[in-house]
Design a protein around this motif. Structure first.
Motif, mmCIF file in Angstrom:
data_model
loop_
_atom_site.group_PDB
_atom_site.id
_atom_site.type_symbol
_atom_site.label_atom_id
_atom_site.label_comp_id
_atom_site.label_asym_id
_atom_site.label_seq_id
_atom_site.Cartn_x
_atom_site.Cartn_y
_atom_site.Cartn_z
ATOM 1 N N SER A 38 -4.540 -2.277 -31.770
ATOM 2 C CA SER A 38 -3.880 -2.942 -30.654
ATOM 3 C C SER A 38 -4.361 -2.341 -29.352
ATOM 4 O O SER A 38 -4.242 -1.143 -29.128
ATOM 5 N N SER A 39 -4.954 -3.177 -28.489
ATOM 6 C CA SER A 39 -5.438 -2.691 -27.200
ATOM 7 C C SER A 39 -4.285 -2.360 -26.267
ATOM 8 O O SER A 39 -4.426 -1.563 -25.347
ATOM 9 N N ASP A 40 -3.136 -2.993 -26.490
ATOM 10 C CA ASP A 40 -1.993 -2.731 -25.624
ATOM 11 C C ASP A 40 -1.300 -1.437 -26.006
ATOM 12 O O ASP A 40 -1.056 -0.563 -25.195
ATOM 13 N N SER A 41 -0.983 -1.308 -27.292
ATOM 14 C CA SER A 41 -0.241 -0.129 -27.730
ATOM 15 C C SER A 41 -1.139 1.042 -28.058
ATOM 16 O O SER A 41 -0.676 2.150 -28.228
ATOM 17 N N ARG A 95 7.789 -3.266 -35.073
ATOM 18 C CA ARG A 95 6.705 -3.971 -35.739
ATOM 19 C C ARG A 95 5.925 -4.709 -34.652
ATOM 20 O O ARG A 95 6.321 -4.730 -33.489
ATOM 21 N N TRP A 96 4.831 -5.329 -35.042
ATOM 22 C CA TRP A 96 4.022 -6.078 -34.087
ATOM 23 C C TRP A 96 3.651 -7.426 -34.691
ATOM 24 O O TRP A 96 3.449 -7.542 -35.906
ATOM 25 N N LEU A 97 3.564 -8.435 -33.843
ATOM 26 C CA LEU A 97 3.163 -9.775 -34.273
ATOM 27 C C LEU A 97 1.831 -10.124 -33.623
ATOM 28 O O LEU A 97 1.668 -9.985 -32.405
ATOM 29 N N LYS A 143 -3.381 -12.184 -29.616
ATOM 30 C CA LYS A 143 -2.365 -11.563 -28.770
ATOM 31 C C LYS A 143 -1.405 -10.803 -29.672
ATOM 32 O O LYS A 143 -0.897 -11.343 -30.656
ATOM 33 N N ILE A 144 -1.169 -9.541 -29.358
ATOM 34 C CA ILE A 144 -0.298 -8.692 -30.162
ATOM 35 C C ILE A 144 0.920 -8.302 -29.335
ATOM 36 O O ILE A 144 0.779 -7.740 -28.243
ATOM 37 N N ASP A 145 2.106 -8.630 -29.840
ATOM 38 C CA ASP A 145 3.359 -8.321 -29.149
ATOM 39 C C ASP A 145 4.240 -7.459 -30.044
ATOM 40 O O ASP A 145 4.295 -7.653 -31.265
ATOM 41 N N GLN A 157 8.249 -20.948 -33.552
ATOM 42 C CA GLN A 157 7.022 -20.704 -32.800
ATOM 43 C C GLN A 157 6.199 -19.555 -33.399
ATOM 44 O O GLN A 157 5.023 -19.403 -33.085
ATOM 45 N N LEU A 158 6.842 -18.757 -34.257
ATOM 46 C CA LEU A 158 6.155 -17.595 -34.829
ATOM 47 C C LEU A 158 5.503 -17.888 -36.173
ATOM 48 O O LEU A 158 4.780 -17.035 -36.703
ATOM 49 N N VAL A 159 5.775 -19.052 -36.745
ATOM 50 C CA VAL A 159 5.205 -19.382 -38.054
ATOM 51 C C VAL A 159 3.676 -19.355 -37.968
ATOM 52 O O VAL A 159 3.080 -19.948 -37.065
ATOM 53 N N GLY A 160 3.058 -18.661 -38.901
ATOM 54 C CA GLY A 160 1.605 -18.505 -38.904
ATOM 55 C C GLY A 160 1.146 -17.187 -38.320
ATOM 56 O O GLY A 160 -0.020 -16.804 -38.477
ATOM 57 N N ALA A 161 2.062 -16.472 -37.640
ATOM 58 C CA ALA A 161 1.701 -15.177 -37.058
ATOM 59 C C ALA A 161 1.584 -14.126 -38.160
ATOM 60 O O ALA A 161 2.141 -14.262 -39.254
ATOM 61 N N THR A 162 0.854 -13.069 -37.860
ATOM 62 C CA THR A 162 0.672 -11.956 -38.799
ATOM 63 C C THR A 162 1.551 -10.794 -38.374
ATOM 64 O O THR A 162 1.587 -10.436 -37.196
ATOM 65 N N LEU A 163 2.260 -10.216 -39.326
ATOM 66 C CA LEU A 163 3.106 -9.061 -39.037
ATOM 67 C C LEU A 163 2.295 -7.782 -39.234
ATOM 68 O O LEU A 163 1.613 -7.618 -40.255
ATOM 69 N N LEU A 164 2.376 -6.893 -38.259
ATOM 70 C CA LEU A 164 1.635 -5.632 -38.294
ATOM 71 C C LEU A 164 2.606 -4.459 -38.290
ATOM 72 O O LEU A 164 3.704 -4.542 -37.738
ATOM 73 N N ALA A 165 2.170 -3.365 -38.905
ATOM 74 C CA ALA A 165 2.942 -2.120 -38.896
ATOM 75 C C ALA A 165 1.988 -0.974 -38.610
ATOM 76 O O ALA A 165 0.768 -1.125 -38.698
ATOM 77 N N GLU A 166 2.538 0.176 -38.266
ATOM 78 C CA GLU A 166 1.696 1.331 -37.956
ATOM 79 C C GLU A 166 0.993 1.829 -39.209
ATOM 80 O O GLU A 166 1.609 2.003 -40.263
ATOM 81 N N GLU A 167 -0.315 2.069 -39.078
ATOM 82 C CA GLU A 167 -1.087 2.557 -40.222
ATOM 83 C C GLU A 167 -0.619 3.942 -40.645
ATOM 84 O O GLU A 167 -0.574 4.263 -41.831
ATOM 85 N N ASP A 168 -0.261 4.784 -39.670
ATOM 86 C CA ASP A 168 0.162 6.148 -39.992
ATOM 87 C C ASP A 168 1.456 6.174 -40.799
ATOM 88 O O ASP A 168 1.823 7.205 -41.359
ATOM 89 N N ASP A 169 2.141 5.036 -40.846
ATOM 90 C CA ASP A 169 3.419 4.965 -41.540
ATOM 91 C C ASP A 169 3.261 4.677 -43.027
ATOM 92 O O ASP A 169 4.238 4.525 -43.739
ATOM 93 N N ARG A 170 2.024 4.575 -43.487
ATOM 94 C CA ARG A 170 1.832 4.241 -44.897
ATOM 95 C C ARG A 170 2.237 5.425 -45.775
ATOM 96 O O ARG A 170 1.994 6.587 -45.433
ATOM 97 N N PRO A 171 2.853 5.167 -46.918
ATOM 98 C CA PRO A 171 3.361 6.257 -47.765
ATOM 99 C C PRO A 171 2.250 6.944 -48.545
ATOM 100 O O PRO A 171 1.166 6.392 -48.745
ATOM 101 N N GLU A 172 2.554 8.162 -48.967
ATOM 102 C CA GLU A 172 1.637 8.884 -49.833
ATOM 103 C C GLU A 172 1.666 8.259 -51.225
ATOM 104 O O GLU A 172 2.722 7.871 -51.728
ATOM 105 N N LEU A 173 0.502 8.164 -51.839
ATOM 106 C CA LEU A 173 0.410 7.578 -53.172
ATOM 107 C C LEU A 173 0.452 8.663 -54.238
ATOM 108 O O LEU A 173 0.178 9.839 -53.976
ATOM 109 N N ASP A 174 0.788 8.254 -55.449
ATOM 110 C CA ASP A 174 0.778 9.183 -56.572
ATOM 111 C C ASP A 174 -0.655 9.508 -56.960
ATOM 112 O O ASP A 174 -1.601 8.821 -56.556
ATOM 113 N N ASP A 175 -0.818 10.550 -57.748
ATOM 114 C CA ASP A 175 -2.140 10.899 -58.255
ATOM 115 C C ASP A 175 -2.714 9.722 -59.038
ATOM 116 O O ASP A 175 -2.023 9.090 -59.844
ATOM 117 N N GLY A 176 -3.991 9.444 -58.802
ATOM 118 C CA GLY A 176 -4.637 8.333 -59.490
ATOM 119 C C GLY A 176 -4.474 7.007 -58.797
ATOM 120 O O GLY A 176 -4.979 5.989 -59.276
#
Length: 652
Positions: free
Chosen positions: A75-78, A117-119, A128-130, A161-180
């Motif tokens: 996101s160029s804005d955030s 979140r971001w749309l 456009k990301i809001d 008006q939002l139908v078709g938009a993509t929902l975004l979340a922070e990448e750093d917020d992704r959880p740790e995965l189990d081994d393998g």
């Protein structure tokens, strides 16, 4: 004779559609359709089995697990790295709720946890990301979707008006995965090696989630193609991502080791050449694609009122018209439009490189340091380097971990020449052969290399690298890019605000290189930044090739990393900025998106033009045209703060 393995289907076969592959060399890839079975449902993450039928009979393996890929979006804005987690598919009820189709393996985290979140939406052809605030979310009782509620959206007409938009979340917020378990995008670009011999098999081009199992699509290395007797290049093979076949995955080294069953690597490989019919079909498709691109390029030039460029398409031989078509396709219309705007904004205060660097040098900051040139060598001792030794160590560590990519910039403008014993190409070979001034041989395999040069030198550079076994670099991680150029333009006294592209000949556009700033534009337009990101690269070191002896500065990247900066600059005591040495973080480059500033420089240029259906040559006696220049140091103003710029002053 080995017979190719086939994937055993226990249910209705599923044919994969065409996909976008990670392909560093931007080559045309062709591979046949492959059918896979789906032994368990797509939502099941429990271990399942994958069956292969080959010369050795049937065997079963426990399947590894990967997480659904969440595409990275900056996101160029955030100024945040965001990931796509789903798209809004329709309204739900009358209270402002909306349904979302998940694109994540963590719907509970992404959709039920309140917060930012971001749309992302397409408005007027632009993304456009809001930012929005998620209030609550719950699974849809009857569908494989979720129902979300955003703060401030309480009316059905608002959410429609939002139908078709993509929902975004922070990448750093992704959880740790189990081994393998691994994120799919972390596997892209990984080197695949045979565990028994260490031989390079290829590079992971894509990862497919087939519900019950995952498959790696691997772009074979040229050495493997030769071993299998294939006359074709850019072969791709399927490798099941299971413990028995892929026992070791090293995320830090970006490598995985495989123990494939007999015959697995021959799947989908064809040693025979394309038939005459297939060649004709490919040629026809390529011509149609070229025609569509030419039509689009001509349309853009028409919008810029440059129709005169097409005059040569009505005259001359086929080869001449083809040359003009190539020149038209080569024009970066978006960049040209921005450059033309710089002429209109000529009254605007220009960026003064020397003044800005002197200001950075004069500041009292821990982000400015003086270093002796003799301290830049690979074998520089702690006693010699002194307090800056930790920066050198950190830089060497980043290189050995495969976190840094190098961009070498060659040019033949000014006093330097590319050819000849004293030219930049000769100096490049000398530099690459010198482990003390460049990189150690054992470091190079994990360092992606980009070479930017004038168009006429590209083929010679390719040959130079091929003849020298790529100087120890992986061929899949080496790019040769043509420097950015823009047409030369002029204006008439009658219409001073209307600028016209000059023609070198009826079939050639007169062009000039835009300078060091064009390097960033080229990297963005070829998608190199995204490719480097998928390889796990954090820093790009840009280094100009010139004949004066100096080193690749490992200390500079360590300095930038230690200070948490976005840009690092190496300058000399004399404020000389001709010899470019800079560090950029990948996050900064992704945020920049190739944005550069231009300055129009008046020059004398001979050209041809059509006058009353005759081509007439014009030879000026004074500056008659504008050439566009862009300085890479102009992006310093895009930094989030001056404290994010590190300056290393090299003393003699």
């Amino acid at each position: 004779m080995l017979r190719a393995c086939a994937l055993l289907c226990s249910s209705t076969p599923i044919t994969f559609p065409p996909v976008q592959l990670f392909n560093p060399n931007n080559t045309s890839l062709h591979f046949p359709t492959f059918e896979l079975s789906r032994p368990v449902s797509a939502s099941t993450r429990a271990p399942c089995h994958f069956s292969l039928v080959g010369a050795g009979g049937r065997c079963s393996f426990t399947v590894r697990s990967t997480a659904t890929e969440e595409a990275v979006e900056t996101s160029s804005d955030s100024k945040l790295d965001l990931v796509e987690v789903g798209f809004l598919s329709g309204v739900h009820g009358l209270q402002g709720e909306i349904c979302i189709k998940p694109n994540t393996d963590f719907p509970d985290l992404r959709f039920s946890k309140p917060g930012r979140r971001w749309l992302k939406q397409q408005l007027m052809g632009q993304d456009k990301i809001d930012e929005v605030e998620l209030v609550e979310g719950r699974p849809h009782p009857a569908q494989k979707s979720w129902i979300l509620k955003f703060r401030g959206l309480d009316d059905v007409d608002q959410v429609r008006q939002l139908v078709g938009a993509t929902l975004l979340a922070e990448e750093d917020d992704r959880p740790e995965l189990d081994d393998g378990e691994f994120y799919s995008r972390d596997l892209l670009g990984m080197r695949v090696l045979l565990k028994e011999t260490g031989q390079l098999v290829g590079t992971v081009a894509n990862v497919f989630d087939n519900g019950g199992n995952d498959l790696l699509h691997v772009l074979l290395d040229s050495s493997m193609e030769a071993c299998n007797g294939s006359a074709k290049t850019n072969q791709l093979v399927w490798i099941p991502f299971v413990d028995a076949i892929v026992p070791d995955v090293d995320l830090e080294r970006r490598e995985m080791y495989i123990t494939p069953p007999k015959g697995l690597l021959e799947v989908n490989m064809r040693a025979d050449e394309l038939s005459k019919k297939e060649r004709r079909q490919l040629e026809w498709k390529e011509r149609k694609k070229q025609q569509k691109r030419l039509i689009a390029a001509k349309k853009k030039l028409c919008e810029l009122e440059q129709k005169h460029v097409f005059d040569g398409l009505r005259f001359g031989e086929k080869s001449q018209r083809s040359l003009l078509a190539d020149h038209i396709l080569d024009v970066n219309s978006t960049l040209l439009q921005k450059a033309l705007q710089s002429i209109e904004d000529s009254s605007k205060k220009r960026w003064n490189v020397t003044e800005e660097l002197n200001a950075l040098r004069a500041r009292e900051s821990e982000c400015t340091v003086n270093v002796s040139r003799e301290c830049l060598g690979f074998d520089a001792s702690e006693e010699k380097v002194g307090d800056n030794f930790s920066f050198l160590q950190q830089g060497q560590s980043l290189y050995s971990e495969g976190k840094v990519s190098i961009c070498l910039v060659l040019n033949d403008h000014g006093t330097e020449q590319l050819e000849g014993e004293s030219g930049a190409v000769s100096y490049l070979q000398t530099l690459l052969d010198d482990e003390q001034r460049f990189l150690k041989e054992d470091e190079r395999a994990c360092v992606p290399l980009i070479v930017v040069s004038p168009e006429h030198a590209i083929e010679d550079l390719r040959n130079l690298f091929q003849e020298n076994d790529y100087f120890g670099f992986e061929s899949e991680k080496v790019w040769f890019l043509k420097e950015e150029t823009l047409p030369v333009v002029c204006s008439s006294p009658e219409e001073p605000k209307k600028h016209k592209i000059l023609m070198k000949s009826p079939w050639e556009i007169l062009k000039s290189p835009v300078g060091s700033g064009g390097v960033l534009s080229v990297l963005a337009s070829h998608g190199i930044t995204d490719s480097l990101s998928s390889l796990g690269i954090d820093y790009l070191q840009v280094h100009s090739i010139e004949t004066r002896s100096h080193h690749i500065n490992r200390m500079l990247v360590g300095f930038v990393s230690a200070k948490g900066a976005e840009i690092g600059i190496q300058v000399t005591e004399e404020s000389e900025v001709k010899n470019l040495e800079m560090i950029f973080t990948l996050k900064f480059l992704k945020r920049l998106k190739g944005k550069i500033e231009f300055e129009a420089v008046m020059k004398m240029n001979s050209h041809v033009q059509m006058v009353e259906k005759e081509w007439v040559e014009s030879v000026p006696t004074e500056p008659n045209s504008s050439e566009f220049r862009s300085d890479i140091y102009g992006v310093l103003g895009e930094c989030s703060s001056p404290a994010k710029i590190c300056l290393m002053n090299i003393t003699v």
